[in-house]
Design a protein around this motif. Structure first.
Motif, PDB file in Angstrom:
ATOM      1  N   ALA A   1      10.530   6.213   5.537  1.00  0.00           N
ATOM      2  CA  ALA A   1       9.890   7.175   6.445  1.00  0.00           C
ATOM      3  C   ALA A   1       8.368   7.104   6.306  1.00  0.00           C
ATOM      4  CB  ALA A   1      10.394   8.580   6.156  1.00  0.00           C
ATOM      5  N   TYR A   2       7.860   7.049   5.070  1.00  0.00           N
ATOM      6  CA  TYR A   2       6.405   6.939   4.881  1.00  0.00           C
ATOM      7  C   TYR A   2       5.858   5.683   5.573  1.00  0.00           C
ATOM      8  CZ  TYR A   2       5.664  10.512   1.166  1.00  0.00           C
ATOM      9  OH  TYR A   2       5.525  11.674   0.451  1.00  0.00           O
ATOM     10  N   THR A   3       6.618   4.600   5.473  1.00  0.00           N
ATOM     11  CA  THR A   3       6.118   3.320   6.003  1.00  0.00           C
ATOM     12  C   THR A   3       5.977   3.361   7.519  1.00  0.00           C
ATOM     13  OG1 THR A   3       7.203   2.229   4.160  1.00  0.00           O
ATOM     14  CG2 THR A   3       6.567   0.822   6.002  1.00  0.00           C
TER      15      THR A   3
ATOM     16  N   VAL B   1       9.965  -7.879   3.516  1.00  0.00           N
ATOM     17  CA  VAL B   1       9.036  -7.638   2.405  1.00  0.00           C
ATOM     18  C   VAL B   1       9.499  -6.426   1.587  1.00  0.00           C
ATOM     19  CG1 VAL B   1       6.669  -7.002   1.783  1.00  0.00           C
ATOM     20  CG2 VAL B   1       7.058  -8.677   3.578  1.00  0.00           C
ATOM     21  N   GLN B   2       9.959  -5.373   2.254  1.00  0.00           N
ATOM     22  CA  GLN B   2      10.327  -4.183   1.458  1.00  0.00           C
ATOM     23  C   GLN B   2      11.568  -4.454   0.607  1.00  0.00           C
ATOM     24  OE1 GLN B   2      10.771  -0.856   4.145  1.00  0.00           O
ATOM     25  NE2 GLN B   2      12.700  -1.580   4.987  1.00  0.00           N
ATOM     26  N   LEU B   3      12.462  -5.300   1.111  1.00  0.00           N
ATOM     27  CA  LEU B   3      13.640  -5.648   0.302  1.00  0.00           C
ATOM     28  C   LEU B   3      13.214  -6.543  -0.878  1.00  0.00           C
ATOM     29  CD1 LEU B   3      16.642  -5.540  -0.213  1.00  0.00           C
ATOM     30  CD2 LEU B   3      17.034  -7.102   1.679  1.00  0.00           C
ATOM     31  N   THR B   4      12.315  -7.461  -0.604  1.00  0.00           N
ATOM     32  CA  THR B   4      11.799  -8.327  -1.677  1.00  0.00           C
ATOM     33  C   THR B   4      11.157  -7.487  -2.775  1.00  0.00           C
ATOM     34  OG1 THR B   4      11.305 -10.000  -0.017  1.00  0.00           O
ATOM     35  CG2 THR B   4      10.242 -10.283  -2.160  1.00  0.00           C
ATOM     36  N   ARG B   5      10.302  -6.557  -2.346  1.00  0.00           N
ATOM     37  CA  ARG B   5       9.572  -5.746  -3.340  1.00  0.00           C
ATOM     38  C   ARG B   5      10.522  -4.846  -4.135  1.00  0.00           C
ATOM     39  NH1 ARG B   5       6.122  -9.127  -2.782  1.00  0.00           N
ATOM     40  NH2 ARG B   5       4.039  -8.732  -1.933  1.00  0.00           N
TER      41      ARG B   5
ATOM     42  N   ALA C   1      19.197   5.796  -3.007  1.00  0.00           N
ATOM     43  CA  ALA C   1      19.277   6.108  -1.568  1.00  0.00           C
ATOM     44  C   ALA C   1      18.176   7.096  -1.179  1.00  0.00           C
ATOM     45  CB  ALA C   1      20.649   6.676  -1.228  1.00  0.00           C
ATOM     46  N   ALA C   2      17.912   8.070  -2.051  1.00  0.00           N
ATOM     47  CA  ALA C   2      16.852   9.051  -1.751  1.00  0.00           C
ATOM     48  C   ALA C   2      15.486   8.362  -1.799  1.00  0.00           C
ATOM     49  CB  ALA C   2      16.903  10.201  -2.747  1.00  0.00           C
ATOM     50  N   VAL C   3      15.313   7.459  -2.772  1.00  0.00           N
ATOM     51  CA  VAL C   3      14.021   6.758  -2.880  1.00  0.00           C
ATOM     52  C   VAL C   3      13.735   5.966  -1.601  1.00  0.00           C
ATOM     53  CG1 VAL C   3      12.766   4.924  -4.115  1.00  0.00           C
ATOM     54  CG2 VAL C   3      14.132   6.585  -5.409  1.00  0.00           C
TER      55      VAL C   3
ATOM     56  N   ARG D   1       0.834  -1.209   0.000  1.00  0.00           N
ATOM     57  CA  ARG D   1       0.000   0.000   0.000  1.00  0.00           C
ATOM     58  C   ARG D   1       0.871   1.263   0.000  1.00  0.00           C
ATOM     59  NH1 ARG D   1      -1.690   2.191   4.598  1.00  0.00           N
ATOM     60  NH2 ARG D   1      -1.476   0.246   5.718  1.00  0.00           N
ATOM     61  N   VAL D   2       1.867   1.280   0.893  1.00  0.00           N
ATOM     62  CA  VAL D   2       2.641   2.525   1.057  1.00  0.00           C
ATOM     63  C   VAL D   2       3.764   2.637   0.022  1.00  0.00           C
ATOM     64  CG1 VAL D   2       4.066   3.854   2.671  1.00  0.00           C
ATOM     65  CG2 VAL D   2       2.127   2.544   3.523  1.00  0.00           C
ATOM     66  N   GLN D   3       4.461   1.537  -0.214  1.00  0.00           N
ATOM     67  CA  GLN D   3       5.653   1.631  -1.081  1.00  0.00           C
ATOM     68  C   GLN D   3       5.355   1.268  -2.535  1.00  0.00           C
ATOM     69  OE1 GLN D   3       9.166  -0.228   0.552  1.00  0.00           O
ATOM     70  NE2 GLN D   3       8.795   0.537   2.596  1.00  0.00           N
ATOM     71  N   GLY D   4       4.237   0.530  -2.773  1.00  0.00           N
ATOM     72  CA  GLY D   4       3.910   0.073  -4.134  1.00  0.00           C
ATOM     73  C   GLY D   4       3.958   1.196  -5.168  1.00  0.00           C
ATOM     74  N   PRO D   5       3.267   2.331  -4.924  1.00  0.00           N
ATOM     75  CA  PRO D   5       3.299   3.414  -5.917  1.00  0.00           C
ATOM     76  C   PRO D   5       4.714   3.956  -6.152  1.00  0.00           C
ATOM     77  CG  PRO D   5       1.549   3.763  -4.305  1.00  0.00           C
ATOM     78  CD  PRO D   5       2.351   2.608  -3.808  1.00  0.00           C
ATOM     79  N   HIS D   6       5.530   3.980  -5.114  1.00  0.00           N
ATOM     80  CA  HIS D   6       6.919   4.460  -5.278  1.00  0.00           C
ATOM     81  C   HIS D   6       7.725   3.474  -6.125  1.00  0.00           C
ATOM     82  CE1 HIS D   6       6.617   7.738  -2.287  1.00  0.00           C
ATOM     83  NE2 HIS D   6       5.712   6.926  -1.747  1.00  0.00           N
ATOM     84  N   HIS D   7       7.474   2.175  -5.919  1.00  0.00           N
ATOM     85  CA  HIS D   7       8.195   1.174  -6.717  1.00  0.00           C
ATOM     86  C   HIS D   7       7.766   1.242  -8.184  1.00  0.00           C
ATOM     87  CE1 HIS D   7       8.944  -1.255  -2.801  1.00  0.00           C
ATOM     88  NE2 HIS D   7       9.882  -0.375  -3.029  1.00  0.00           N
TER      89      HIS D   7
END
Ligand code: HEM
Length: 395
Positions: A146-148, A355-359, A138-140, A116-122
């Motif tokens: 922080a959002y998560t 999960v965030q590393l996987t995504r 690194a900026a991404v 939900r939070v990181q999907g749009p950024h990815h």
């Protein structure tokens, strides 16, 4: 072929060493020396040092060793938020607090949260790379981390600049703990600086505490009637625990895959993603040292450890004993997941981190094109070694 492999591992090791040295030269010296030390040794000024993964896990599971008291991170938090807050790090209050939020940190919850939070950024990252753009990863990941954490807490973050500002305040606050290797007692001027940073991290807590829903940590703090001060302490703790470590593992794993050439194996066989995630976490070990206070006399590996001393588990050294980054390496039973600690304080955000590393790796590999590191710079004077910038582009 063998020569190529040795060179690539050498290059990856040099980049990692540069990160550790730039972040904290004293820590780098300790970790470098630690590779030559026995499993459990006593060093002048520092106290006991552990380099063996099995012994480290035993100590982390042993109630004779505490997070509270000189040598434990609870000691630092107690100086910032008072003894009432320090009591969260031990005993029944600690267990109560973990159960308050346990369901928000399961594998399923972590997947929902990250998607939900990181999907749009990815999705945006994939599109930018596909368009041939050079991206500072690194900026991404500073932004997404922080959002998560803000989302978990229920704190509103208005835009990417606010997310980056939250990350930067957490990084500066954590950096105040640099130099606490010999003692966790903070000087009054350090506590004053910390107070200002806490204010900037917790600016939105009052509102979130009053209005947060039942699926937010601050909403649950209110339902337990913890009070605003303790809620601010917990917010600060979570922002510190959940942003830098995660961001560090993300960029460093992407760099390791590039520097060792193993991104090509991953691109050819995406089923290796879970292994790449585990190896990235093992080799980077973003929390490279875990400290504990010795609460009572105890015997470990035939050595007598006296009450009121301190122990430092060099988890970076212990985890890296298994060998260099290798995404075909099988699970290492001695290490298990020591990069997340062990025992009562085992990282609550472990599923989120995985999960965030996987995504992120999925986002980088779905197009099937390798990435190139165009330039990079290490972060200086930080508690968690990381990339200040890691500019990549796909072929
Ligand atoms: C790769 C990323 C991460 C690494 C390597 C990591 C590592 C660790 C380690 C080693 C500990 C134990 C510290 C000790 O025993 O003294 C810990 C605790 C903790 N971590 Fe993480 N962490 C990561 C990501 C996260 C994330 C994303 C969150 C939250 C969203 C989080 C929340 C926590 C919390 C709340 C604790 C304290 C648990 C307790 O004391 O009971 N961590 N983490």
């Amino acid at each position: 072929m063998l020569r190529g492999l040795v060179t690539e591992h050498g290059q990856a090791r040099r980049h990692e060493a540069r990160l550790l040295r730039a972040g904290n030269p004293a820590l780098w010296t300790l970790l470098t020396a630690g590779r030559l030390l026995g499993p459990l040794v006593r060093l002048p000024r520092l106290g006991w040092v552990v380099t063996d993964p099995v012994l480290a896990r035993r100590i982390l599971n042993d109630p004779a060793f505490s997070m509270v008291g000189e040598g434990g991170v609870g000691d630092l938090w107690g100086q910032l938020f008072g003894p009432d807050f320090a009591s969260f790090f031990a005993g029944a209050r600690h267990a109560e607090l973990r159960s308050l939020a346990r369901d928000l940190f399961t594998e399923d919850s972590a997947r929902l949260l990250v998607d939900r939070v990181q999907g749009p950024h990815h999705a945006r990252l994939r599109a930018r790379l596909a368009a041939g753009e050079e991206v500072d990863l690194a900026a991404v990941v500073r932004t997404t981390s922080a959002y998560t954490v803000a989302d978990l807490l229920g704190v509103a973050v208005s835009d990417d600049d606010a997310a980056l500002a939250l990350f930067a305040s957490a990084e500066r606050l954590a950096a105040l703990a640099l130099g606490t290797q010999a003692s966790t007692a903070l000087a009054p001027e350090v506590i004053a600086k910390a107070g200002a940073l806490v204010e900037s991290i917790t600016g939105g807590v009052g509102q979130a505490y009053r209005t947060g829903g039942p699926d937010t940590i601050l909403g649950r703090c209110r339902d337990l009637d913890l009070g605003l001060d303790l809620a601010k302490g917990l917010t600060t703790l979570l922002v510190i625990a959940g942003t830098e470590t995660g961001a560090s593992s993300l960029t460093r794993t992407v760099a390791l895959l590039h520097d060792t050439g193993q991104q090509h194996r991953l691109l050819a066989d995406p089923a290796l993603t879970a292994n790449a995630v585990r190896e990235g976490l093992r080799v980077t070990t973003p929390a490279p040292v875990i400290g504990r206070h010795i609460a009572r006399d105890t015997e470990i590996a035939g050595r007598r450890l006296r009450r009121d001393g301190r122990v430092m588990m060099l988890t970076y050294v212990a985890d890296n004993k298994a060998g260099p980054f290798d995404i075909t390496r099988a699970y290492v039973p001695e290490t298990r997941q020591l990069w997340f600690g062990a025992g009562r304080h085992l990282c609550l955000g472990a599923a989120v981190a995985r999960v965030q590393l996987t995504r992120l790796l999925e986002a980088l590999t779905t197009d099937g094109r390798p990435w190139r590191v165009v330039s990079r710079a290490p972060a200086r004077q930080v508690l968690v070694p990381t990339y200040e910038s890691l500019r990549i582009r796909t072929a």
